[in-house]
Design an enzyme around this catalytic site. Sequence first.
Site, short mmCIF file in Angstrom:
data_model
loop_
_atom_site.label_atom_id
_atom_site.label_comp_id
_atom_site.label_asym_id
_atom_site.label_seq_id
_atom_site.Cartn_x
_atom_site.Cartn_y
_atom_site.Cartn_z
N LYS A 58 27.19 14.18 37.60
CA LYS A 58 26.22 13.23 37.51
C LYS A 58 27.43 12.02 37.00
O LYS A 58 27.36 11.00 38.29
CB LYS A 58 25.55 13.38 36.34
CG LYS A 58 24.88 14.17 35.94
CD LYS A 58 24.11 15.22 34.94
CE LYS A 58 24.72 14.57 33.70
NZ LYS A 58 25.30 15.89 33.61
N ARG B 107 16.03 13.70 29.97
CA ARG B 107 16.27 15.12 29.73
C ARG B 107 15.38 16.07 28.94
O ARG B 107 15.89 16.97 28.16
CB ARG B 107 17.62 15.39 28.15
CG ARG B 107 19.80 15.36 28.68
CD ARG B 107 20.35 15.23 27.68
NE ARG B 107 21.24 15.00 27.74
CZ ARG B 107 22.42 14.96 28.53
NH1 ARG B 107 22.36 13.44 28.58
NH2 ARG B 107 23.47 15.43 28.22
N ARG C 188 38.13 18.65 31.67
CA ARG C 188 37.21 16.29 31.48
C ARG C 188 38.30 15.72 30.81
O ARG C 188 38.23 16.21 29.36
CB ARG C 188 36.07 16.78 31.41
CG ARG C 188 35.70 14.71 31.51
CD ARG C 188 34.15 15.25 31.25
NE ARG C 188 33.30 15.90 30.58
CZ ARG C 188 32.23 15.61 30.90
NH1 ARG C 188 31.20 15.55 32.33
NH2 ARG C 188 31.28 16.17 29.65
N ARG D 132 36.80 14.14 25.61
CA ARG D 132 35.25 13.95 24.45
C ARG D 132 35.02 15.43 23.74
O ARG D 132 35.52 16.00 23.64
CB ARG D 132 34.29 14.45 25.39
CG ARG D 132 33.70 12.64 25.53
CD ARG D 132 33.04 13.18 26.95
NE ARG D 132 32.21 13.55 26.65
CZ ARG D 132 30.29 14.15 27.71
NH1 ARG D 132 30.54 13.62 28.58
NH2 ARG D 132 30.06 15.00 26.67
N ARG E 109 25.46 23.26 24.87
CA ARG E 109 24.53 22.16 25.72
C ARG E 109 24.13 22.63 26.99
O ARG E 109 22.88 22.27 27.46
CB ARG E 109 26.10 21.20 26.06
CG ARG E 109 25.95 20.28 24.92
CD ARG E 109 27.65 19.57 24.70
NE ARG E 109 27.69 18.70 26.11
CZ ARG E 109 28.76 18.70 26.78
NH1 ARG E 109 30.01 18.84 25.78
NH2 ARG E 109 29.07 17.55 27.84
#
Length: 216
Positions: free
Chosen positions: A13, A88, A127, A161, A172
């Site tokens: 996203k 969400r 990431r 992160r 998640r």
Amino acid sequence: MNLILLGPPGAGKGTQAKRLEEKFSIAQLSTGDMLRAEVSSGSELGKEAKQLMDAGQLVPDSLVIGIISSRIDDEDCKNGFILDGFPRTEAQAEALDEMLASKSLKLDSVIQLAVDEEALVGRVTGRYTCAECGNGYHDEFQKPEVEGVCDNCGSKEFKRRADDNEDTVRTRLKAYHDQTAPIIPYYEAKGLMGRVDGMADIEDVTKQLEKILEAA
Ligand code: ADP
Ligand code: ADP
Ligand code: ZN
């Protein structure tokens, strides 16, 4: 043009929103980025959010709804916006509808990035971003042209992160299935739902999105 990019953590996203932001001159509105900025600022709101985010749980609806509602009024959203990570929950989707109606705005499209679940843990744990400009990278799939140097700004500092670890990703993903996936039929019923193959190369996914948006 106002759109929503929908997909589980690691679906792409943020990566795609940044590309569309430039191509269509519309603003990327990432609630995750906004919440991380609150956490860094040390605000009360940030403190409340941090614990939940670190645990991989969603923050309260009222908190993100308030943030988005004021952000949409900003000058850079005049041309339109891409919602990345919002809504969400069903309550957020309903609040968004009300918010847009009250501002005489409408949604043009909701696009789902369809991905194989097994690929997501690898996407998220690999990431990282430039600490200076926020450009996104991946250990395997999106390396900088010169190792250790940001393509966009030349910085040599990168960050990861706290919630991008395997355990938290699994929590998640569960939150995505339990709380976010139910909004798909909500938008299908409105005839707004589109879908792209999020497993394709980054550039190819952008092309699929552009095709949908140019026809919208
Ligand atoms: P999201 O915002 O949906 O959580 P990101 O856009 O941050 O996901 O992407 C997660 C990671 O996967 C990033 O490191 C990014 O570079 C990488 N990535 C994004 N799209 C693809 C793709 N189509 N193929 C391979 N890797 C990708
Ligand atoms: P990803 O795209 O990898 O799932 P985000 O950056 O969108 O991650 O979100 C990180 C965290 O921020 C979420 O796990 C959640 O705790 C919080 N968050 C972001 N957006 C929302 C939202 N719309 N509602 C509730 N919590 C949110
Ligand atoms: Zn940079």
